[in-house]
Design a protein around this motif. Structure first.
Motif, short mmCIF file in Angstrom:
data_model
loop_
_atom_site.label_atom_id
_atom_site.label_comp_id
_atom_site.label_asym_id
_atom_site.label_seq_id
_atom_site.Cartn_x
_atom_site.Cartn_y
_atom_site.Cartn_z
N ILE A 156 32.01 53.60 53.09
CA ILE A 156 31.85 53.77 51.69
C ILE A 156 30.61 54.48 51.49
O ILE A 156 29.75 54.32 52.06
CB ILE A 156 31.59 52.39 51.39
CG1 ILE A 156 33.10 51.47 51.71
CG2 ILE A 156 31.54 52.15 49.69
CD1 ILE A 156 33.09 49.95 51.03
N ASP A 207 28.52 57.04 48.19
CA ASP A 207 28.22 56.91 46.89
C ASP A 207 29.50 57.32 46.03
O ASP A 207 29.52 56.81 45.01
CB ASP A 207 26.73 57.71 46.63
CG ASP A 207 25.79 57.26 47.24
OD1 ASP A 207 25.47 55.91 47.48
OD2 ASP A 207 24.64 57.98 47.52
N ALA A 223 38.10 58.56 45.92
CA ALA A 223 36.89 58.66 44.92
C ALA A 223 36.95 57.50 44.00
O ALA A 223 38.01 56.67 43.76
CB ALA A 223 36.97 60.23 44.23
N ARG A 224 35.84 57.36 43.42
CA ARG A 224 35.71 56.12 42.26
C ARG A 224 36.68 56.26 41.08
O ARG A 224 36.74 57.50 40.64
CB ARG A 224 34.27 55.99 41.89
CG ARG A 224 33.70 55.53 43.21
CD ARG A 224 32.07 55.09 42.82
NE ARG A 224 31.37 54.76 43.99
CZ ARG A 224 30.91 53.63 44.51
NH1 ARG A 224 31.58 52.71 43.94
NH2 ARG A 224 30.33 53.41 45.76
N CYS A 241 39.03 50.68 39.52
CA CYS A 241 38.49 51.49 41.00
C CYS A 241 38.87 50.99 41.95
O CYS A 241 38.45 49.75 42.24
CB CYS A 241 36.98 51.80 40.61
SG CYS A 241 35.88 52.45 41.95
N VAL A 249 37.66 51.55 44.95
CA VAL A 249 36.37 51.31 45.84
C VAL A 249 35.63 50.42 45.30
O VAL A 249 35.05 49.17 46.27
CB VAL A 249 35.54 52.69 45.83
CG1 VAL A 249 34.29 52.45 46.66
CG2 VAL A 249 36.29 53.88 46.29
N ARG A 250 35.67 50.12 44.21
CA ARG A 250 34.87 48.82 43.61
C ARG A 250 35.67 47.49 44.11
O ARG A 250 35.00 46.55 44.42
CB ARG A 250 34.72 48.80 42.18
CG ARG A 250 33.94 47.67 41.49
CD ARG A 250 33.78 47.63 40.01
NE ARG A 250 32.87 46.81 39.55
CZ ARG A 250 33.35 45.31 39.19
NH1 ARG A 250 34.60 45.19 39.30
NH2 ARG A 250 32.51 44.73 38.52
N GLY A 266 32.47 57.55 46.90
CA GLY A 266 33.53 57.00 47.02
C GLY A 266 33.82 56.25 48.45
O GLY A 266 32.92 55.83 49.00
N LYS A 280 34.86 46.89 47.66
CA LYS A 280 33.49 46.32 48.04
C LYS A 280 33.53 44.89 47.51
O LYS A 280 32.77 44.08 48.25
CB LYS A 280 32.48 47.34 47.16
CG LYS A 280 32.38 48.64 47.78
CD LYS A 280 31.40 49.35 47.05
CE LYS A 280 29.85 48.64 47.30
NZ LYS A 280 28.84 49.56 46.46
N ASP A 303 35.77 50.39 35.82
CA ASP A 303 35.58 49.20 36.90
C ASP A 303 36.80 48.57 37.28
O ASP A 303 37.12 47.99 38.32
CB ASP A 303 34.42 48.20 36.61
CG ASP A 303 32.95 48.83 36.84
OD1 ASP A 303 33.02 50.15 37.38
OD2 ASP A 303 32.07 48.18 36.33
#
Length: 322
Positions: free
Chosen positions: A175, A177, A196-197, A204, A206-207, A179, A210, A201
């Motif tokens: 991970i 910044d 990519a992001r 996303c 990636v979010r 993505g 995480k 939100d």
């Protein structure tokens, strides 16, 4: 020497994927059972016997449904591999096999059945059904990440947090910044998929990933794991790839997608491959970017996934002056 022999066997077993080894073992078991019932020798690679075997697969004598041509071809590959492991060679070009198989293809061959791709709008409807409990956070990350990265269901559940976390892992996620980078082990080597992001939100991947790792308190080992019955914690076991297919079917039905089709038929429309096909079909980018993301060696393979590709964008009829 004994230790070297065991190590060599381990390397040999890793020459093919676990799923392939399992399938080949089943192919051999089925063939061995067929031979025992007929008093035939399964250990000698006899093309004439194999020709009779695939004939019965295409036209069963007991009235059971015939196997698909692709399944018969896969079983032939499984038998060839098993004979090879025994130091023998099955000649698939022998006329007793090649001509029978050609006839089976001509009579029973059909275009491959393709699962429906999931559109971005449909995916968001499916995701909107999920809450923010641990199980739903996990499933949200599976759907969004699997779609954005164009992953197969086995690739999704095969991901680890870090490199070399587990022996059965098929890749890991880094991970950053901008993505996430997914590094995966494939049949032909290593490949990377960049995710990519998202634009918000809620969408996303990636979010979502995480968030799942944070609340599940996972920093090592398999990323996607079983959740306890009370939805209060996670287990150490890696999630089965069948969960991805069940998740897609469940959320698809819950979101009311393709409601004009009976439920039994709707369940057949979608599978784990629908995520991968969805990215290929709906990503509005140059084809070569989709090809790279999916890890295809040729654009022809990518086009098989593009269910809504503009087939007539290049008009050869007009170009020829007609």
């Amino acid at each position: 020497m004994e230790r070297l022999v065991e190590t060599a066997r381990d390397y040999a077993a890793r020459a093919t994927a676990d799923n392939t080894n399992t399938a080949y073992a089943r192919d051999w078991a089925h063939f061995a059972s067929w031979c025992r019932r007929r008093g035939a020798d399964r250990f000698t690679p006899d093309p004439q016997l194999i020709g009779l075997y695939i004939t019965e697969m295409a036209a069963p004598q007991d009235g059971s449904p015939p196997l698909a041509v692709s399944t018969i071809e896969r079983r032939l590959s499984g038998l060839s591999w098993n004979y090879q492991q025994r130091g023998q060679r099955l000649d698939r070009q022998d006329r007793h096999i090649a001509t029978v198989l050609a006839g089976i293809r001509n009579k029973h061959g059909k275009p491959p059945e393709q699962k429906e791709p999931i559109s971005p709008e449909e995916l968001l409807e499916m995701v909107s059904l999920l809450s923010f409990g641990l199980r739903d956070m996990r499933d949200r990350a599976i759907l969004l990440l699997g779609y954005a990265a164009g992953l197969r269901r086995s690739e999704i559940v095969g991901l680890d947090v870090n490199r070399d976390d587990t022996e059965d892992g098929k890749g890991w996620v880094e991970i950053e910044d901008g993505g996430a980078v997914i590094i995966q082990k494939t049949k032909t080597g290593w490949k990377e998929a960049e995710v990519a992001r998202g634009s918000s939100d809620q969408t996303c991947p990636v979010r979502a990933l995480k968030q799942w790792l944070h609340f599940a308190r996972i920093d090592h080992g398999p990323i996607f794991r079983r959740v306890t019955r009370d939805n209060g914690g996670v287990q150490a076991d890696r999630l089965s790839d069948k969960h991805v297919a069940r998740l897609i079917k469940r959320t698809m039905l819950g979101a009311g997608l393709r409601s004009d089709v009976p439920d039994a038929e709707r369940l057949k429309l979608f599978s784990g491959h629908s995520l991968r096909a969805g990215l290929a079909s709906y990503a509005e980018v140059d084809e070569r970017h989709v090809q790279k993301q999916l890890g295809h060696a040729s654009p022809q393979m990518t086009r098989r996934y593009q269910r809504r590709r503009d087939r007539f964008r290049v008009n050869l009829t007009k170009a020829a002056g007609l």
